[in-house]
Design an enzyme around this catalytic site. Structure first.
Site, PDB file in Angstrom:
ATOM      1  N   HIS A  12       0.828  -1.204   0.000  1.00  0.00           N
ATOM      2  CA  HIS A  12       0.000   0.000   0.000  1.00  0.00           C
ATOM      3  C   HIS A  12       0.866   1.258   0.000  1.00  0.00           C
ATOM      4  O   HIS A  12       1.557   1.527   0.978  1.00  0.00           O
ATOM      5  CB  HIS A  12      -0.892  -0.038   1.255  1.00  0.00           C
ATOM      6  CG  HIS A  12      -1.830   1.108   1.380  1.00  0.00           C
ATOM      7  ND1 HIS A  12      -1.688   2.083   2.343  1.00  0.00           N
ATOM      8  CD2 HIS A  12      -2.931   1.424   0.659  1.00  0.00           C
ATOM      9  CE1 HIS A  12      -2.682   2.947   2.214  1.00  0.00           C
ATOM     10  NE2 HIS A  12      -3.451   2.585   1.217  1.00  0.00           N
ATOM     11  N   GLU A  39       1.210  -0.654  -5.144  1.00  0.00           N
ATOM     12  CA  GLU A  39       0.099   0.253  -5.439  1.00  0.00           C
ATOM     13  C   GLU A  39       0.565   1.640  -5.888  1.00  0.00           C
ATOM     14  O   GLU A  39       1.556   2.165  -5.368  1.00  0.00           O
ATOM     15  CB  GLU A  39      -0.761   0.415  -4.180  1.00  0.00           C
ATOM     16  CG  GLU A  39      -2.078   1.102  -4.490  1.00  0.00           C
ATOM     17  CD  GLU A  39      -2.657   1.912  -3.356  1.00  0.00           C
ATOM     18  OE1 GLU A  39      -1.920   2.340  -2.453  1.00  0.00           O
ATOM     19  OE2 GLU A  39      -3.873   2.142  -3.394  1.00  0.00           O
ATOM     20  N   ASP A  41      -1.344   5.444  -6.409  1.00  0.00           N
ATOM     21  CA  ASP A  41      -2.482   6.369  -6.473  1.00  0.00           C
ATOM     22  C   ASP A  41      -2.117   7.420  -7.517  1.00  0.00           C
ATOM     23  O   ASP A  41      -0.978   7.891  -7.547  1.00  0.00           O
ATOM     24  CB  ASP A  41      -2.693   7.059  -5.123  1.00  0.00           C
ATOM     25  CG  ASP A  41      -3.164   6.089  -4.056  1.00  0.00           C
ATOM     26  OD1 ASP A  41      -4.160   5.383  -4.294  1.00  0.00           O
ATOM     27  OD2 ASP A  41      -2.536   6.048  -2.979  1.00  0.00           O
ATOM     28  N   HIS A  54      -1.191  10.318  -3.257  1.00  0.00           N
ATOM     29  CA  HIS A  54      -2.478   9.871  -2.722  1.00  0.00           C
ATOM     30  C   HIS A  54      -3.582  10.909  -2.804  1.00  0.00           C
ATOM     31  O   HIS A  54      -4.745  10.585  -3.053  1.00  0.00           O
ATOM     32  CB  HIS A  54      -2.326   9.425  -1.260  1.00  0.00           C
ATOM     33  CG  HIS A  54      -3.606   8.922  -0.678  1.00  0.00           C
ATOM     34  ND1 HIS A  54      -4.448   9.726   0.058  1.00  0.00           N
ATOM     35  CD2 HIS A  54      -4.206   7.713  -0.778  1.00  0.00           C
ATOM     36  CE1 HIS A  54      -5.509   9.005   0.402  1.00  0.00           C
ATOM     37  NE2 HIS A  54      -5.392   7.796  -0.085  1.00  0.00           N
ATOM     38  N   GLU A 145      -4.567   3.245  -8.908  1.00  0.00           N
ATOM     39  CA  GLU A 145      -5.892   3.760  -8.533  1.00  0.00           C
ATOM     40  C   GLU A 145      -6.113   5.119  -9.184  1.00  0.00           C
ATOM     41  O   GLU A 145      -5.303   6.035  -9.029  1.00  0.00           O
ATOM     42  CB  GLU A 145      -6.004   3.910  -7.011  1.00  0.00           C
ATOM     43  CG  GLU A 145      -7.383   4.489  -6.627  1.00  0.00           C
ATOM     44  CD  GLU A 145      -7.574   4.746  -5.130  1.00  0.00           C
ATOM     45  OE1 GLU A 145      -6.767   4.266  -4.312  1.00  0.00           O
ATOM     46  OE2 GLU A 145      -8.546   5.455  -4.804  1.00  0.00           O
TER      47      GLU A 145
END
Ligand code: CA
Length: 293
Positions: A12, A39, A41, A54, A145
Site C-alpha cells: 500500500h 500500489e 495512487d 495519494h 488507482e
C-alpha cells in the site's frame, strides 16, 4: 493471472510503514519484500502527466508551502493539477504530516525532513518495477488507482483515458497482465469497462458497507471489490465469492492495530477469519512472512 486466485499482498503506497509513501525509495524497498503488487495512487499534473500521489493536494506530503507560497487556491490548498511535472519535481517529499501541527501522522515512521525524496510519474514507477522484474526475474504487478475522476473532469481532464493509454503503452492491457486497476467512483469504473473498453482486471473500491444488491451490481463491470476490512464480515466475503468477485481489503497497518493484540493477529483475522483474497498493507514484509508460515 494465477496469483489472483491465491492470497496476495499489495504494498500500500509502497513500503509506506518504513519510508515516505509513494516515493521510488519506498517502492524499491517494497519490491524487495516480494509482495504480489505495488500500489500507485494517481493524480494528473497541469501538463497531463499521471503523478503517483495519494491526494489531489500537495501540502500534506511535500514542502509546497515553502517552495511555492503563492500558488494556493482560494480554499488555501495547493493542488497537484495546478503544477507542471517539472515544477512537481522541485518539491521535497516527506512522511505524511498534519499541516496545522507539523507533526507526523504516524509518529514511529520515517522522520520528517530527513534525506531527499521526490514525487514521480506513473511512467517513472512502471519503469522502476519493470526494470526490477527484468533484473531479478520476478513478475511483481502494479495496482494503480484513479483518484477523484469527477474532480479531474471538472478541471477539464479525462484522467482514466490518460492512465489507460500509459498502462497500455507499457503492456498492461488484459486480465492476465500483472495489473489491477482500482477506483472508488462507481460510474467511472463502469465507464472504464463499458465506454473506454478496458480489458484489465478491475476492482471497485468501496467506503460504505455494501448491500447485496450493490455487490451484485459490481459484477456487471468489475472483477473484484475493495472494502475497508472493518466494515465487512465473513458472510460478505462468501457472498462476494459466490458472485465471482475477488475481495482485496484495505488497509492493514502494524502501527494501527485497533482491538488486535499483534499484527499477526490482525493478519490472521484478515486472511483466515474473513478469508480475504488479498490485503493492502503498509508493512508488506510482515504480510508476506505471515503467508509463508
Ligand atoms: Ca489507494
Amino acid at each position: 493471472m494465477e496469483s489472483k486466485s491465491t492470497k496476495i499482498v499489495i504494498a500500500h503506497r509502497g513500503a509506506s510503514g518504513y519510508l515516505p509513501e509513494h516515493t521510488l525509495a519506498s517502492k524499491a524497498m517494497a519490491y524487495a519484500m516480494q509482495p504480489d503488487f505495488l500500489e500507485q495512487d494517481l493524480v494528473l499534473s497541469k501538463d497531463d502527466i499521471p503523478i503517483v500521489i495519494h491526494d489531489i493536494y500537495l501540502e500534506t506530503v511535500t514542502d509546497v508551502i515553502e517552495k511555492f507560497p503563492d500558488r494556493k487556491r482560494a480554499d488555501g490548498r495547493y493542488y497537484v493539477i495546478d503544477f507542471t511535472y517539472h515544477e512537481l519535481l522541485e518539491l521535497q517529499v516527506s512522511e505524511r504530516f498534519d499541516t496545522k501541527t507539523k507533526k507526523p501522522i504516524y509518529k514511529n515512521r520515517f522522520p520528517l525532513d530527513k534525506s531527499t525524496f521526490k514525487l514521480n510519474s506513473l511512467q517513472d514507477e512502471i519503469e522502476l518495477i519493470q526494470g526490477l522484474n527484468k533484473s531479478t526475474g520476478n513478475n511483481i504487478g502494479i495496482y494503480p488507482e484513479i483518484k477523484d475522476p469527477a474532480f479531474h473532469l471538472k478541471e477539464g481532464k479525462d484522467i482514466s483515458k490518460i492512465v489507460l493509454e500509459t498502462l497500455s503503452s507499457y503492456g498492461y492491457k488484459n486480465k492476465n497482465d500483472a495489473c489491477i486497476l482500482q477506483c472508488f467512483d462507481v460510474e467511472e469504473l463502469k465507464r472504464i469497462r463499458k465506454e473506454l473498453h478496458s480489458k484489465l482486471f478491475l476492482v471497485q473500491l468501496t467506503e460504505a458497507e455494501d448491500s447485496s444488491s450493490s455487490l451484485q451490481s459490481y459484477t456487471d463491470y468489475a472483477d473484484g471489490v475493495g472494502p475497508w476490512y472493518k466494515q465487512i464480515s465473513p458472510e460478505y466475503i462468501v457472498e462476494a465469492h459466490d458472485l465471482g468477485l475477488t475481495v482485496h481489503a484495505f488497509t492493514f497497518r502494524a502501527d494501527d492495530l485497533g482491538e488486535f493484540e499483534s499484527f499477526d493477529a490482525l493478519l490472521n483475522y484478515g486472511f483466515n477469519t474473513l478469508d480475504l483474497d488479498g490485503i493492502f498493507t503498509d508493512f508488506p514484509d510482515k504480510a508476506v512472512q505471515f503467508l509463508k508460515k
